[in-house]
Scaffold this motif. Structure first.
Motif, PDB file in Angstrom:
ATOM      1  N   UNK A  36      -4.527  -5.355   2.015  1.00 20.61           N
ATOM      2  CA  UNK A  36      -3.559  -4.697   1.155  1.00 20.61           C
ATOM      3  C   UNK A  36      -2.204  -4.651   1.821  1.00 20.61           C
ATOM      4  N   UNK A  37      -1.168  -4.407   1.010  1.00 22.69           N
ATOM      5  CA  UNK A  37       0.207  -4.378   1.501  1.00 22.69           C
ATOM      6  C   UNK A  37       0.616  -2.957   1.854  1.00 22.69           C
ATOM      7  N   UNK A  38       1.118  -2.786   3.037  1.00 28.17           N
ATOM      8  CA  UNK A  38       1.589  -1.477   3.477  1.00 28.17           C
ATOM      9  C   UNK A  38       2.693  -0.961   2.552  1.00 28.17           C
ATOM     10  N   UNK A  39       2.662   0.343   2.282  1.00 29.76           N
ATOM     11  CA  UNK A  39       3.686   0.962   1.455  1.00 29.76           C
ATOM     12  C   UNK A  39       3.459   0.848  -0.027  1.00 29.76           C
ATOM     13  N   UNK A  40       2.359   0.203  -0.443  1.00 32.08           N
ATOM     14  CA  UNK A  40       2.045   0.070  -1.861  1.00 32.08           C
ATOM     15  C   UNK A  40       0.734   0.804  -2.151  1.00 32.08           C
ATOM     16  N   UNK A  41       0.396   0.880  -3.429  1.00 28.10           N
ATOM     17  CA  UNK A  41      -0.903   1.451  -3.792  1.00 28.10           C
ATOM     18  C   UNK A  41      -1.970   0.370  -3.660  1.00 28.10           C
ATOM     19  N   UNK A  42      -2.996   0.682  -2.895  1.00 24.44           N
ATOM     20  CA  UNK A  42      -4.105  -0.244  -2.691  1.00 24.44           C
ATOM     21  C   UNK A  42      -5.325   0.299  -3.428  1.00 24.44           C
ATOM     22  N   UNK A  43      -5.965  -0.560  -4.222  1.00 26.77           N
ATOM     23  CA  UNK A  43      -7.114  -0.163  -5.025  1.00 26.77           C
ATOM     24  C   UNK A  43      -8.392  -0.758  -4.445  1.00 26.77           C
ATOM     25  N   UNK A  68     -13.876   4.583 -12.583  1.00 24.73           N
ATOM     26  CA  UNK A  68     -13.357   3.224 -12.533  1.00 24.73           C
ATOM     27  C   UNK A  68     -11.848   3.261 -12.803  1.00 24.73           C
ATOM     28  N   UNK A  69     -11.044   2.362 -12.258  1.00 23.56           N
ATOM     29  CA  UNK A  69     -11.496   1.126 -11.579  1.00 23.56           C
ATOM     30  C   UNK A  69     -11.850   1.297 -10.103  1.00 23.56           C
ATOM     31  N   UNK A  70     -11.643   2.492  -9.500  1.00 21.57           N
ATOM     32  CA  UNK A  70     -12.042   2.635  -8.110  1.00 21.57           C
ATOM     33  C   UNK A  70     -11.202   3.657  -7.378  1.00 21.57           C
ATOM     34  N   UNK A  71     -11.188   3.554  -6.048  1.00 18.50           N
ATOM     35  CA  UNK A  71     -10.467   4.486  -5.192  1.00 18.50           C
ATOM     36  C   UNK A  71      -9.060   3.954  -4.943  1.00 18.50           C
ATOM     37  N   UNK A  72      -8.049   4.704  -5.390  1.00 20.61           N
ATOM     38  CA  UNK A  72      -6.658   4.308  -5.204  1.00 20.61           C
ATOM     39  C   UNK A  72      -6.080   5.002  -3.978  1.00 20.61           C
ATOM     40  N   UNK A  73      -5.419   4.225  -3.135  1.00 18.53           N
ATOM     41  CA  UNK A  73      -4.762   4.751  -1.934  1.00 18.53           C
ATOM     42  C   UNK A  73      -3.257   4.574  -2.112  1.00 18.53           C
ATOM     43  N   UNK A  74      -2.544   5.605  -2.558  1.00 17.35           N
ATOM     44  CA  UNK A  74      -1.102   5.459  -2.789  1.00 17.35           C
ATOM     45  C   UNK A  74      -0.334   5.367  -1.471  1.00 17.35           C
ATOM     46  N   UNK A  75       0.742   4.595  -1.494  1.00 10.82           N
ATOM     47  CA  UNK A  75       1.619   4.457  -0.325  1.00 10.82           C
ATOM     48  C   UNK A  75       0.798   4.210   0.946  1.00 10.82           C
ATOM     49  N   UNK A  76       0.012   3.157   0.912  1.00  8.88           N
ATOM     50  CA  UNK A  76      -0.936   2.875   1.995  1.00  8.88           C
ATOM     51  C   UNK A  76      -0.218   2.706   3.331  1.00  8.88           C
ATOM     52  N   UNK A  77      -0.788   3.318   4.370  1.00  2.00           N
ATOM     53  CA  UNK A  77      -0.263   3.212   5.724  1.00  2.00           C
ATOM     54  C   UNK A  77      -1.373   2.722   6.646  1.00  2.00           C
ATOM     55  N   UNK A  78      -1.002   2.443   7.900  1.00  5.20           N
ATOM     56  CA  UNK A  78      -2.000   1.968   8.853  1.00  5.20           C
ATOM     57  C   UNK A  78      -3.110   2.994   9.061  1.00  5.20           C
ATOM     58  N   UNK A  79      -2.816   4.260   8.779  1.00  4.53           N
ATOM     59  CA  UNK A  79      -3.844   5.287   8.917  1.00  4.53           C
ATOM     60  C   UNK A  79      -4.961   5.113   7.893  1.00  4.53           C
ATOM     61  N   UNK A  80      -4.706   4.344   6.830  1.00  2.33           N
ATOM     62  CA  UNK A  80      -5.730   4.121   5.809  1.00  2.33           C
ATOM     63  C   UNK A  80      -6.677   2.982   6.175  1.00  2.33           C
ATOM     64  N   UNK A  81      -6.381   2.214   7.212  1.00  2.00           N
ATOM     65  CA  UNK A  81      -7.279   1.123   7.580  1.00  2.00           C
ATOM     66  C   UNK A  81      -8.636   1.678   8.024  1.00  2.00           C
ATOM     67  N   UNK A  99     -14.153  -3.251   4.234  1.00  2.00           N
ATOM     68  CA  UNK A  99     -13.335  -3.128   5.451  1.00  2.00           C
ATOM     69  C   UNK A  99     -11.886  -3.398   5.057  1.00  2.00           C
ATOM     70  N   UNK A 100     -11.041  -2.395   5.152  1.00  2.00           N
ATOM     71  CA  UNK A 100      -9.658  -2.509   4.690  1.00  2.00           C
ATOM     72  C   UNK A 100      -8.728  -2.834   5.849  1.00  2.00           C
ATOM     73  N   UNK A 101      -7.960  -3.922   5.696  1.00  2.00           N
ATOM     74  CA  UNK A 101      -6.899  -4.297   6.626  1.00  2.00           C
ATOM     75  C   UNK A 101      -5.582  -4.293   5.881  1.00  2.00           C
ATOM     76  N   UNK A 102      -4.539  -3.744   6.512  1.00  2.00           N
ATOM     77  CA  UNK A 102      -3.233  -3.603   5.864  1.00  2.00           C
ATOM     78  C   UNK A 102      -2.156  -4.327   6.658  1.00  2.00           C
ATOM     79  N   UNK A 103      -1.176  -4.811   5.947  1.00  2.00           N
ATOM     80  CA  UNK A 103      -0.058  -5.505   6.577  1.00  2.00           C
ATOM     81  C   UNK A 103       0.964  -5.892   5.529  1.00  2.00           C
ATOM     82  N   UNK A 104       1.645  -7.013   5.780  1.00  2.00           N
ATOM     83  CA  UNK A 104       2.687  -7.488   4.870  1.00  2.00           C
ATOM     84  C   UNK A 104       2.476  -8.971   4.580  1.00  2.00           C
TER      85      UNK A 104
END
Length: 305
Positions: A36-43, A68-81, A99-104
């Motif tokens: 997922x992209x950092x700073x965005x909502x990741x579903x 549904x559709x699932x667990x939304x993580x708003x404004x995803x940060x590295x702490x959400x990995x 397994x969630x990995x975040x970056x750009x």
């Protein structure tokens, strides 16, 4: 004529979750890798929930039950990995593990190319900013002429973010174009760098700089150096050199040259004072740019015993 334009292509990141090969949670279970992209909502989705609700956990901690559709993580940060799992809300049966990995997604690489061993080869390198924080692959190619008219060749990798190619044509008015594409799970971006070969000549710094006193001369220093070892044919493609020097405690740096020889007698220096000297090189025809400065060398003029 110098070529100053560059072209960048950016492929936007996909808006749906990117799932890769399965990995391990470290607890014996297997997980689907999602980026997922950092700073965005990741579903994070749970297909086994079949449009219903699912209980979500992160490691052993229960996060709650989400429809549904699932667990939304708003404004995803590295702490959400980390490792997430979805479960049957009644029985706790594990339906899926993620397994969630975040970056750009990669930005267009900043590319530069130099002919440090003219006329044998071109050396290119690139950097990414910001750092994507995800594994990123690179594809580097070059061509001599327009697309569709000449074949594309491989710029052979010489490091994680560098490459080189040879068999170049001297004095050609047709530009070379290097294309570097960065690819990671969130997207791709390319940079085109066109150039004329002679415009990118830039030798490595001169080597072996020596500073010696001259017997009987209290205001002179003898400077000697060698062409860079990466410059293949100094007898056929000679270099010219410029010199900069300063006194040990002086704030003023003086620059002289260019000179075509690989030695020089520095005159008018202050007696009994340590001087620091460096030398830079450039193609004798004035093509391209001067090298970086050599490693410094120091010396004191001759003093009477």
């Amino acid at each position: 004529m110098k070529w100053l334009w560059v072209v960048a292509f950016v492929a936007p990141a996909c808006t749906v979750p990117y799932n890769s090969t399965v990995g391990s949670t470290g607890h014996g279970a297997r997980c689907a890798l999602q980026h997922g992209t950092l700073g965005t909502e990741v579903l994070l989705q749970c297909p086994a929930a079949a449009g219903g609700t699912a209980e979500w956990r992160r490691g052993d901690a229960v996060l709650g039950t989400y429809p549904a559709p699932g667990l939304a993580l708003p404004n995803a940060s590295l702490a959400h990995e980390g490792h997430y799992s979805c479960h049957h809300p009644g029985t706790g049966e594990t339906w899926a593990t993620v397994c969630l990995r975040l970056g750009y997604p990669p930005a267009p690489p900043a590319v530069e190319c130099w002919a440090i061993s003219y006329p044998q080869a071109v050396n290119c390198s690139w950097v990414l900013a910001p750092e994507p924080l995800l594994d990123t692959d690179f594809v580097a190619t070059y061509r001599h002429g327009a697309w569709g008219v000449t074949e594309t060749g491989e710029c052979v990798r010489t490091g994680p973010q560098s490459c080189s190619f040879g068999d170049v044509q001297m004095l050609s008015l047709t530009p070379y174009v290097v294309n570097v594409t960065a690819v990671n799970p969130l997207g791709a971006a390319s940079r085109l760098l066109p150039f004329l070969l002679e415009n990118i000549i830039k030798p490595d710094p001169p080597e072996g700089l020596r500073v010696s006193p001259i017997p009987g001369e209290t205001k002179k220093l003898l400077l000697e150096w060698s062409p860079p070892g990466s410059w293949p044919f100094p007898e056929y493609f000679p270099l010219k050199y410029r010199i900069r020097y300063a006194q040990e405690e002086g704030s003023v740096t003086k620059m002289i040259g260019p000179y075509e020889q690989t030695s020089y007698t520095l005159t008018g220096v202050r007696p009994g004072t340590l001087h620091h000297i460096q030398v830079a090189a450039k193609d004798i025809t004035d093509s391209g740019e001067f090298s970086a400065w050599s490693l410094p060398a120091s010396g004191i003029p001759w003093m009477e015993p």
